[in-house]
Design an enzyme around this catalytic site. Structure first.
Site: not given
Ligand code: CIR
Length: 265
Positions: A169, A256
């Site tokens: 991201h 996150c």
């Molecule tokens: C994913 O791949 O969607 C999750 N394992 C990690 C999400 C992390 N979220 C973020 O950076 N906002």
């Protein structure tokens, strides 16, 4: 200048579930340990609460292994919230699980709805003056265009930028530190997307701590990145370190784990 981009009265988190071992990851470095993740999660919530904010802790969702990463489900602005359309099939349903909680806190909740529109909250950096959205493997141009349309009458300008290849991201590689200042990996800053801002770089070898959050008077960052921490302390920031070893196995970090906001009215 106001400080609305980092002064918050509320946050929402979601407890990690036992299904976290099925969470998505770019590279498999082993499954996260739920008990240790819970310890870190409690410390994270305590840090948010220490600033005086109200923190809502939602129950775990076994059906959604990545649902602890609530940030990806919504963009929370002072005027209202926009529900995202997460750009990976196993996470698409997480936004609908979050929506009822935001409709109780906000008078206005809008929805990214286009069948071809995808956007994850992790690709969105809201600064004092604009909303930067990184196109990525999870966020496409249609999603960004729809967001820009939905927030225009709330007075927000969306700027499309790029998430570097191989980075999950946009905010994996950057964070807002105050109204003028961004913490960024040198790689992301080199794309020029932060022209006009003051940019502080993560220390060499510490790129994995770029995902921090400014939350009221504190900066919450993952533990173990001492050179960057010392630089931030020397710059005058009130730094709190939180263990992130388990979320890091799933490419998750400090931003996150929460939605952060101050609903108007
Ligand atoms: C994913 O791949 O969607 C999750 N394992 C990690 C999400 C992390 N979220 C973020 O950076 N906002």
């Amino acid at each position: 200048m106001t400080e609305k981009s980092f002064r918050f009265t509320h946050a929402i988190t979601r407890r990690p579930s036992a299904s976290i071992i099925a969470g998505l990851r770019a590279v498999d470095t082993g499954n996260p340990d739920l008990a240790l993740m819970q310890v870190h999660h409690h410390a994270y919530i305590a840090a948010l609460r220490s600033t005086g904010a109200q923190v809502l802790e939602l129950a775990e969702l076994e059906a959604f292994p990545d649902s602890v990463f609530v940030e990806d489900t919504a963009l929370c602005l002072p005027q209202g919230a926009v529900m995202m359309r997460p750009g990976t099939p196993t996470r698409l349903g997480e936004a609908a699980e979050m929506a009822p909680h935001l409709t109780t806190l906000y008078a206005q909740v809008r929805y990214i709805a286009g069948a071809d529109s995808y956007i994850d909250g992790g690709d969105i950096l809201t600064t004092e003056t604009e909303i930067l959205v990184g196109k990525s493997a999870r966020t496409n141009a249609a999603g960004i265009a729809e967001l820009a349309h939905l927030v225009a009458d709330w007075g927000h300008t969306v700027r499309e930028v790029f998430t570097p290849p191989g980075v999950l991201h946009f905010k994996t590689d950057c964070s807002l530190l105050d109204a003028q200042t961004i913490l960024s990996t040198p790689k992301l800053a080199a794309t020029g997307c932060f022209a006009g801002y003051r940019v502080l770089h993560t220390a060499p070898g510490e790129e994995a701590c770029a995902n921090a959050i400014r939350f009221n008077d504190i900066v919450i960052m993952p533990a173990g990145f001492t050179a960057t921490r010392d630089m931030l302390v020397a710059e005058g920031y009130n730094v709190r370190e939180i263990g992130n070893s388990e979320c890091a196995k799933l490419d998750g970090g400090m931003s996150c784990l929460s939605l952060r906001f101050s609903p108007k009215g």
